[in-house]
Structures are given as structure tokens and as C-alpha cells.
Design a protein around this motif. Structure first.
Motif, PDB file in Angstrom:
ATOM      1  N   SER A 228     -14.887 -25.820  40.776  1.00 34.90           N
ATOM      2  CA  SER A 228     -14.884 -25.700  42.228  1.00 34.90           C
ATOM      3  C   SER A 228     -16.082 -24.873  42.697  1.00 34.90           C
ATOM      4  O   SER A 228     -16.502 -23.929  42.014  1.00 34.90           O
ATOM      5  CB  SER A 228     -13.582 -25.035  42.705  1.00 34.90           C
ATOM      6  OG  SER A 228     -13.585 -24.850  44.102  1.00 34.90           O
TER       7      SER A 228
ATOM      8  N   GLU B 262     -17.393 -23.119  46.533  1.00 31.68           N
ATOM      9  CA  GLU B 262     -17.112 -22.892  47.947  1.00 31.68           C
ATOM     10  C   GLU B 262     -17.973 -21.741  48.436  1.00 31.68           C
ATOM     11  O   GLU B 262     -18.146 -20.737  47.731  1.00 31.68           O
ATOM     12  CB  GLU B 262     -15.633 -22.572  48.169  1.00 31.68           C
ATOM     13  CG  GLU B 262     -15.244 -22.494  49.638  1.00 31.68           C
ATOM     14  CD  GLU B 262     -13.758 -22.303  49.864  1.00 31.68           C
ATOM     15  OE1 GLU B 262     -13.355 -22.068  51.017  1.00 31.68           O
ATOM     16  OE2 GLU B 262     -12.993 -22.384  48.871  1.00 31.68           O
TER      17      GLU B 262
ATOM     18  N   ARG C 272      -5.507 -29.173  39.545  1.00 36.81           N
ATOM     19  CA  ARG C 272      -6.589 -28.274  39.950  1.00 36.81           C
ATOM     20  C   ARG C 272      -6.960 -27.287  38.842  1.00 36.81           C
ATOM     21  O   ARG C 272      -8.027 -26.669  38.902  1.00 36.81           O
ATOM     22  CB  ARG C 272      -6.224 -27.538  41.243  1.00 36.81           C
ATOM     23  CG  ARG C 272      -4.992 -26.675  41.171  1.00 36.81           C
ATOM     24  CD  ARG C 272      -4.545 -26.240  42.571  1.00 36.81           C
ATOM     25  NE  ARG C 272      -3.359 -25.377  42.511  1.00 36.81           N
ATOM     26  CZ  ARG C 272      -3.413 -24.046  42.529  1.00 36.81           C
ATOM     27  NH1 ARG C 272      -4.583 -23.433  42.600  1.00 36.81           N
ATOM     28  NH2 ARG C 272      -2.314 -23.337  42.486  1.00 36.81           N
TER      29      ARG C 272
ATOM     30  N   HIS D 234      -9.726 -24.771  40.582  1.00 32.90           N
ATOM     31  CA  HIS D 234      -9.774 -24.928  42.022  1.00 32.90           C
ATOM     32  C   HIS D 234      -8.688 -24.040  42.651  1.00 32.90           C
ATOM     33  O   HIS D 234      -7.497 -24.384  42.613  1.00 32.90           O
ATOM     34  CB  HIS D 234      -9.567 -26.393  42.426  1.00 32.90           C
ATOM     35  CG  HIS D 234      -9.658 -26.596  43.908  1.00 32.90           C
ATOM     36  ND1 HIS D 234      -9.019 -27.625  44.564  1.00 32.90           N
ATOM     37  CD2 HIS D 234     -10.298 -25.890  44.872  1.00 32.90           C
ATOM     38  CE1 HIS D 234      -9.264 -27.547  45.862  1.00 32.90           C
ATOM     39  NE2 HIS D 234     -10.042 -26.502  46.071  1.00 32.90           N
TER      40      HIS D 234
END
Length: 620
Positions: free
Chosen positions: A228, A230, A223, A204
Motif C-alpha cells: 500500500s 498513501e 489486505r 493495506h
């Protein structure tokens, strides 16, 4: 005689065309009474055909008049005993191939003026009527004019300027065939694209599709262990170019380019996603094709950015990656500058000098840094900058600078390939106060590098190489490693650094681009220890003991030593026509971060990413 017969044939056809035009109106009215829609369509088709025929006839007439002028000039020279036309006759001869008010280079001719090397005659023979010149630009003339606006007379090197239909063209701000408007003597040209992109990654890193490699996490952060996803449309890009001809050889232009890559305190991903516009480029340029002199002032790609041909704005050699941060090791900035360029030897040798806006990235690990005021172990304070105020960002520290960066470049375009060599001078600056007495210090930093493009198969397959090395030069690389730290006395201590990229790019057909790159950026270290404290960048007494244990209470200083990236990708233009181009892209990237060895060793970390992108380019 055949020429005169053709001339008479053309003259006989003109009345017939005029008669068609005169008959067309009543015929269309009669049809309109039966079927108005069909009659209007037929009328428009007939008018278009007649206009095309008239244009061809006009070209034929101009060619015949030119041939007639040559015959008369030859007869005059024969009567005077000369085997070649006289100089006066040659001056009176119209230049072949010029029509609609444009010269051979694509520059528009002023009324009654001549282009380079000749032009329309001011005094044609009395019995030869001058050709009728339509001053309105045709579509073909506009395209030629746009070609001239995009590049400044480049030598053929097997590489060439960016092909308009490639993603590299838009990455460099190059312009397509559409979006041209004329406002009096000024031409307005639109560019850019609508973009929506996303990334899947196994770490992340909250930077979206703009990679920030310096924030690549270690296992001590949670993280590191989180996948992740996006996506967004914030890197949609829009540009506008205004261009005017001062004369047949001189142009003045302005270029502005923007996207929505900036954030603000009110920006959030939970509701509005209100990313704000940011200034990418805004500059003015002056180009003279007679003296081969070029001048640019404003915010543009740094002169250090590799190019493809000559040293020309909007022809930078940028990777075709979806990642908005481009590539580890890529040399670039976009910043204010004053650039002077001169090209020689039929546009094969280019010399350039630029002064550019300075900004020194400091690392103050081990020091106490309060808004750019750094406490030294000897009790002094070194001021390296201050946070922004007024219309600058108040959370960003702006370094104290005494002089601009100075950049020089030489480019060479032989018949095969494009080659560059460059040098850089920088002047990191601060002020140190000790016991109430202050003194300014300035260090001298800089480096050198170069780039090359090798067209293995011209315009089909090319190899790109680029590199830069020196001290205090790291901010010119995509990773944004620090330029300098501080010495024990508080003086700027520039850090050694190097960056390099290598890639191969293939265009198997006009609809597909395939690429692969490797990039690396590395930083040296400068450090000291005093009074039981450790300071500087890469100090071996820093602790990295907590880097590999999640939520460890031990330190993980992790001063970056090197970042490397390998990436492959492709673009497919699956829709292309007068409406523009729609393309899709995918990119797979693997990056690795290494740190300077300290207590606990020098563990490495990495990230794997899959990018995807869809773009609509209405002006290409």
C-alpha cells in the motif's frame, strides 16, 4: 575621570549625528534628480546606520548615567561616614541592563513601575536627568519576551526545553522567533507548519500516516497480502497563542492548535480529499512567577504525557516520529482538563494535580451490543454508553461516566536529567437492568508510572524512558487497547494493562536529528463462560482457527494481547533562514501484533512501513 571624558565625548557626537540627518535630506534630493532609485537606497542605508548609532549612544548614555548615580551615592555615603551606599541611594539607583521597557526576565514593565528586585527610580537625583526610555520593543526584546512566554522559569537539567529548530518543538506546540504581533497590551504569536507526508507499507491499513495498530490484518484478510502507498497534506498544523501581562509577575494566555486530521462522511480520496479541521488543543493558562503557581483549563495534552522540564504546557516529551500516532506504548491523550501546578526549590521540584475528561473503551466480544446497550447471558441489559447526537459524532459510542479521571504527578529536575512519577484514578460506570429493576455500578481503576530523560551528552544525545501500568488505563496508550469488559453480572471489569517506551535521540549538528525507539503495549484478559456461550476479553475458548487462511470461513476472534514496535528515523533541515525552516524526514518502522491464545493457537502478524515527510516551518 575617564567616565566623565567618555560622557562628554558622547555628548559631542550627538550634534554631529543631528547635523548628518539635516544634511541627508537635501543631498538625497539632489541624487534623486539623477537616479532616484539609488538615492532612496542610499538614504535608507544611511538612516539605518544612524539609527544603530543612536541606539548604541543611548545605551552608552544610560550606562554613564548609572555610573554617575553610583559615584554620587558613594560620595554621599562617604560624607556620612559609611563605606557603602545608603539604602535610599540604592533605591534611587537605576537597574543596570534594563532598557526599552523590559525587565531582566523578559516581562514588559508598566510606565513608572519596578521589576522584580528593583527597577527604574521614581526619584532620581535632581542634577542627574532621568534616562529617556523608548517603550517600543526591539527585536531582541521581543525574542526575550517570547522565551519567557514559552517556558516558566525552568531549572537547568541538561535536557532543557525543546530546541526551537527541532521537529520535537513543533510537535509540542513550542514557538519560534517569527510571527509575533502586538495588539495593544496583548501579544499574538503564530506557530505551526505546512506538512506533506506519505507511507509505503506491506499491508493495506487504511489509516494513512496515522497508524492504527489494532487494525493490523491477519492472513485471512486479503489486505494482509497487499502492499500500500498513501500520502497527503492533512497533518499540516497551525497554532495561535494570545498572551498578556497582568503585572510584572503574572501572565494570562490562550493557546489553540488545529490540523486537518479528521474525516467526515463526505471525505473521500477519489476527488476532493476534503479532510476537515480538528481541534488539537484549546486552553487558557494563568502563570505567576512570584508565587510559582500555574493554572490551566481547556483541552491540552494530558498530565500523564511525559515532559522534558518541569511541568509546563507545550514542553511535552514526544517522539520525533513522522507517524502521527507517534509510537506504540507512548502515553498520551489530548483532552479537557483542569490542572494546578506548583513549583518549589528554585524550580527543581514540581507538583501537579489534574482532573480530566473520562472516556472508557469497552470490549464486548461475545456479547450483543446495540448502540451501547449490551445483552447479558442472564437476560439483563447493561448500558455502557450511547452513540452521539446533536453536535457529537453519531457513529461514535460515548461511554457513560460518573466522575473525571484524577491524575497526580511529581517532577524533579536535578542538575542532570528530568524525572517524573505519576498516578491515575478512574471510575468506569454502567447501569444494569434485570427483570425491570435497574442498578448503577461503578468500578475503581487506575495505575502508576513514570518517565526519565537522561542527557548522556547534554543537548546532544539523550535517552528517554517512560512507562505506565495498572488496570483500566489502556486508552492512554497509542494502540487504544480496551480499558474494560463486562462481568457476568454486567458490572464493568477493568482490564490489566502496561505500556512502555525507550529511545535514544541524537543531534550531531544543528541541521540533523537522528532517533531510534522501541515501544510496547500489552493488555490482560477478563472472561467467563455461561450457558454455552463465551464472553469477555481473551477468552481461551474463542476461535482463532481461521486467522491464517485467506478468506477462511472459520472465525478469527484475535483479541490483541500485545503490540510492539521498533523504529528509526532522521530529520534534515536543508534550508534555514529568516524565511523559516524547510526540513525533510524519513522513518522506517516494524510493528508486530500478538493475540490471546484460543482454539487454533495464537498466531502473530506484522507490518513494515517506510514514512517520508517534508515540512516548511515559517515561524522557526
Amino acid at each position: 575621570m575617564r567616565s566623565f571624558a567618555a560622557y562628554l565625548s558622547i555628548q559631542r557626537r550627538l550634534p554631529l549625528l543631528l547635523l548628518c540627518c539635516s544634511v541627508l535630506v537635501p543631498v538625497s534630493r539632489a541624487h534623486a534628480q539623477q537616479d532616484e532609485g539609488e538615492a532612496i537606497d542610499a538614504m535608507e542605508d544611511q538612516i539605518a546606520r544612524i539609527q544603530r548609532q543612536q541606539m548604541e549612544l543611548q545605551k552608552d548614555l544610560l550606562a554613564m548615567r548609572q555610573e554617575l548615580a553610583r559615584h554620587r551615592a558613594h560620595l554621599q555615603s562617604a560624607h556620612s561616614g559609611s563605606a557603602t551606599p545608603t539604602r535610599e541611594a540604592a533605591r534611587q539607583e537605576p537597574r543596570a541592563g534594563l532598557h526599552h521597557g523590559w525587565d531582566a526576565s523578559g516581562s514588559r514593565l508598566a510606565e513608572g513601575s519596578a521589576g522584580q528586585g528593583g527597577g527604574y527610580a521614581h526619584h532620581a537625583p535632581m542634577d542627574v536627568p532621568p534616562p529617556v526610555i523608548d517603550d517600543r520593543p526591539t527585536f531582541a526584546a521581543v525574542v526575550a519576551h517570547r522565551d519567557e512566554a514559552m517556558v516558566n522559569r525552568l531549572a537547568e537539567n541538561g535536557v532543557g526545553p525543546h530546541a526551537r529548530e527541532t521537529v520535537g518543538a513543533q510537535a509540542a506546540g513550542a514557538l519560534g522567533d517569527h510571527g509575533v504581533f502586538h495588539l495593544g497590551p496583548v501579544t499574538i504569536i503564530l506557530g505551526g507548519f505546512f506538512d506533506t507526508a506519505g507511507v509505503f507499507e506491506n499491508r493495506h491499513i487504511a489509516s494513512g500516516t496515522f497508524n492504527y495498530w489494532a487494525a493490523m490484518p491477519y492472513p485471512n484478510e486479503s489486505r494482509f497480502h497487499q502492499d500500500s502507498f498513501e500520502a497527503g497534506a492533512r497533518f499540516s498544523r497551525f497554532s495561535l497563542m494570545a498572551r498578556g501581562n497582568i503585572d510584572a509577575f503574572t501572565t494570562i494566555s490562550g493557546f489553540v492548535e488545529t490540523d486537518f486530521g479528521a474525516g467526515a462522511e463526505t471525505t473521500n480520496p477519489y476527488e476532493s480529499n476534503a479532510y476537515v479541521p480538528r481541534l488539537r488543543q484549546a486552553y487558557m493558562a494563568y502563570d505567576n512567577s512570584r508565587s510559582n503557581f500555574h493554572f490551566l483549563i481547556g483541552q491540552a495534552w494530558s498530565l500523564l504525557t511525559p515532559g522534558r522540564a518541569g511541568i509546563v504546557a507545550r514542553q511535552e516529551s514526544l517522539p520525533e516520529t513522522i507517524d502521527a500516532a507517534m509510537l506504540v506504548g507512548q502515553t498520551w491523550t489530548r483532552q479537557w482538563q483542569i490542572r494546578l501546578v506548583k513549583d518549589l526549590m528554585a524550580h527543581r521540584l514540581w507538583l501537579a494535580l489534574s482532573i480530566e475528561n473520562p472516556a472508557t473503551l469497552y470490549d464486548t466480544t461475545g456479547f450483543t451490543n446495540n448502540n451501547g446497550a449490551v445483552n447479558l447471558p442472564n437476560g439483563g441489559v447493561a448500558t455502557i454508553g450511547s452513540n452521539g447526537t446533536g453536535l457529537t459524532e453519531f457513529t461514535t459510542n460515548y461511554s457513560d461516566e460518573i466522575a473525571p479521571d484524577i491524575i497526580g504527578k511529581i517532577a524533579w529536575d536535578p542538575a542532570w536529567g528530568h524525572y517524573e512519577a505519576e498516578g491515575l484514578l478512574r471510575f468506569p460506570h454502567d447501569r444494569v437492568v434485570m427483570n425491570g429493576v435497574g442498578r448503577n455500578y461503578t468500578a475503581v481503576a487506575g495505575g502508576g508510572g513514570g518517565s526519565a530523560i537522561l542527557p548522556v551528552i547534554p543537548h546532544k544525545v539523550e535517552i528517554r524512558l517512560a512507562g505506565l501500568a495498572g488496570v483500566g488505563i489502556n486508552r492512554y496508550g497509542s494502540v487504544l487497547l480496551p480499558d474494560a469488559t463486562l462481568s457476568s453480572s454486567g458490572r464493568p471489569a477493568p482490564l490489566p494493562g502496561a505500556q512502555a517506551t525507550a529511545g535514544i535521540i541524537a543531534h550531531p549538528n544543528p541541521l540533523i536529528d537522528v532517533y531510534g525507539y522501541f515501544g510496547t503495549q500489552r493488555s490482560g484478559r477478563r472472561y467467563f463462560s455461561a450457558d454455552g456461550g463465551n464472553y469477555g476479553y481473551g477468552n481461551p475458548l474463542y476461535s482463532n482457527a481461521g486467522c491464517e487462511m485467506e478468506l477462511s470461513m472459520l472465525d478469527c476472534t484475535a483479541n490483541t494481547r500485545a503490540v510492539e514496535e521498533m523504529t528509526v528515523g532522521a530529520w534534515w533541515r536543508f534550508l534555514k533562514g529568516r524565511y523559516g525552516t524547510v526540513e525533510a524526514g524519513a522513518q522506517l518502522a516494524y510493528s508486530r501484533r500478538q493475540i490471546w491464545k484460543g482454539i487454533g493457537g495464537d498466531p502473530a502478524t506484522s507490518v513494515s512501513q517506510l514514512f517520508f515527510d517534508f515540512r516548511y516551518l515559517p515561524f522557526q
